[in-house]
Scaffold this active site. Structure first.
Site, mmCIF file in Angstrom:
data_model
loop_
_atom_site.group_PDB
_atom_site.id
_atom_site.type_symbol
_atom_site.label_atom_id
_atom_site.label_comp_id
_atom_site.label_asym_id
_atom_site.label_seq_id
_atom_site.Cartn_x
_atom_site.Cartn_y
_atom_site.Cartn_z
ATOM 1 N N GLU A 240 -5.766 7.001 -0.790
ATOM 2 C CA GLU A 240 -5.694 5.834 0.083
ATOM 3 C C GLU A 240 -6.344 4.620 -0.572
ATOM 4 O O GLU A 240 -5.809 3.508 -0.542
ATOM 5 C CB GLU A 240 -6.362 6.142 1.434
ATOM 6 C CG GLU A 240 -5.604 7.132 2.285
ATOM 7 C CD GLU A 240 -4.209 6.638 2.639
ATOM 8 O OE1 GLU A 240 -4.056 5.452 2.995
ATOM 9 O OE2 GLU A 240 -3.262 7.439 2.549
ATOM 10 N N HIS B 276 1.523 4.349 -3.020
ATOM 11 C CA HIS B 276 1.477 5.816 -2.993
ATOM 12 C C HIS B 276 2.599 6.405 -3.863
ATOM 13 O O HIS B 276 2.402 7.397 -4.567
ATOM 14 C CB HIS B 276 1.652 6.327 -1.560
ATOM 15 C CG HIS B 276 0.414 6.258 -0.728
ATOM 16 N ND1 HIS B 276 -0.784 6.807 -1.107
ATOM 17 C CD2 HIS B 276 0.202 5.695 0.505
ATOM 18 C CE1 HIS B 276 -1.691 6.605 -0.162
ATOM 19 N NE2 HIS B 276 -1.123 5.932 0.828
ATOM 20 N N HIS C 133 0.830 -1.209 0.000
ATOM 21 C CA HIS C 133 0.000 0.000 0.000
ATOM 22 C C HIS C 133 0.864 1.258 0.000
ATOM 23 O O HIS C 133 0.624 2.184 -0.792
ATOM 24 C CB HIS C 133 -0.904 -0.014 1.236
ATOM 25 C CG HIS C 133 -1.585 1.283 1.516
ATOM 26 N ND1 HIS C 133 -2.842 1.588 1.038
ATOM 27 C CD2 HIS C 133 -1.176 2.376 2.215
ATOM 28 C CE1 HIS C 133 -3.176 2.804 1.433
ATOM 29 N NE2 HIS C 133 -2.185 3.304 2.150
ATOM 30 N N GLU C 134 1.877 1.293 0.862
ATOM 31 C CA GLU C 134 2.713 2.483 0.954
ATOM 32 C C GLU C 134 3.527 2.696 -0.322
ATOM 33 O O GLU C 134 3.673 3.830 -0.794
ATOM 34 C CB GLU C 134 3.638 2.378 2.169
ATOM 35 C CG GLU C 134 2.915 2.326 3.510
ATOM 36 C CD GLU C 134 2.021 3.530 3.751
ATOM 37 O OE1 GLU C 134 2.323 4.621 3.227
ATOM 38 O OE2 GLU C 134 1.015 3.385 4.459
#
Length: 278
Positions: free
Chosen positions: A200, A142, A138-139
């Site tokens: 997100e 970004h 997920h990070e």
């Protein structure tokens, strides 16, 4: 004779038009596309964001001690390495730096400039390698989607449009100040926060794809957020005021997006190509 109310309405309409024109003009000048096909406003060169990311990471390393657990550090490095191995070439070939910070907060991050930070507190909530991979994926999502650049660009464009509108609105007055305070709040709740929630959710989708391709069980991402929701209890901020979707929204969206990554993972599992970090 025009009433004060009508004058206020006309002024508000004029200011909103100025704000809209400013934002649209900026969007036309610097339109980009995210990995999911979403149109983005990107005003700054990636090299500048990379420099900012490296500087921030250097400061974090100076302020926060690294974990002294070689075993935990190796686990985090292994999971990160698997995620990095499936990135597009322009990211996969970079020299990523991964650090496990000795801090009880339940969090992790990835920065432009190819930096990944994980806090030891996260390892208390992420019960296995796949749950940790869900967070790291997920990070990194970004970074792949250039969300840092987009957030800064959106803030710059919004502030610039409000500034221009303020200058065009004539002499200072109590009415003018109140209107612009309202516009500022409107920009925060109508532009900045929704964009952050979009980022997100988009990072969740990208991370789900990355973790599956890297050989981690994508269904564990749902369990992770169930763990997060249980840990946070009733302390969560209302979603419309938060930069993050609620855990319930996140879980629902992940479940809906699960079939494709689950199919990728099942294929790797059938061929004994899944990840084995711990």
């Amino acid at each position: 004779m025009t009433s004060k109310a009508n004058k206020g309405t006309q002024l508000t309409t004029s200011l909103l038009r100025s704000l809209t024109i400013g934002l649209i003009s900026a969007a036309l000048v610097a339109c980009a596309t995210s990995p999911t096909g979403r149109k983005q406003l990107v005003l700054l060169p990636d090299s500048q964001l990379n420099e900012m990311g490296v500087a921030s990471f250097t400061e974090m390393k100076a302020d926060t001690p690294k974990s002294e657990s070689s075993q935990a550090t190796q686990k985090v490095q292994c999971v990160a390495d698997h995620i990095i191995s499936v990135l597009p070439d322009e990211y996969r070939k970079q020299a990523w730096e991964v650090v496990l910070f000795n801090d009880e907060q339940v969090n992790a991050f990835a920065l432009p400039g190819y930096k990944i930070g994980v806090y030891t507190g996260l390892l208390e909530v992420a019960d296995n390698q796949s749950q940790l991979a869900a967070v790291i994926g997920h990070e990194v999502g970004h970074v792949l989607a250039r969300h840092g650049n987009e957030r800064v660009s959106t803030q710059l464009a919004t502030n610039q449009a409000l500034s221009v509108g303020y200058q065009l609105a004539g002499a200072d007055s109590a009415t003018k100040s109140l209107i612009f305070q309202g516009l500022g709040l409107g920009a925060q709740f109508g532009i900045i926060l929704p964009f952050s929630r979009t980022h997100e959710s988009e990072a969740d989708y990208i991370g789900l794809d990355l973790m599956a391709k890297a050989g981690f069980d994508p269904s564990e991402s749902v369990t992770l957020w169930q763990n997060m929701a249980q840990k946070s209890g009733n302390s969560t901020t209302p979603e419309f005021l938060s930069t993050h979707p609620s855990p319930q929204t996140r879980i629902r969206d992940l479940q809906q997006a699960m079939p494709a990554p689950q199919k990728i993972y099942a294929s790797l599992k059938a061929n004994n190509k899944t990840a084995h970090c711990y």
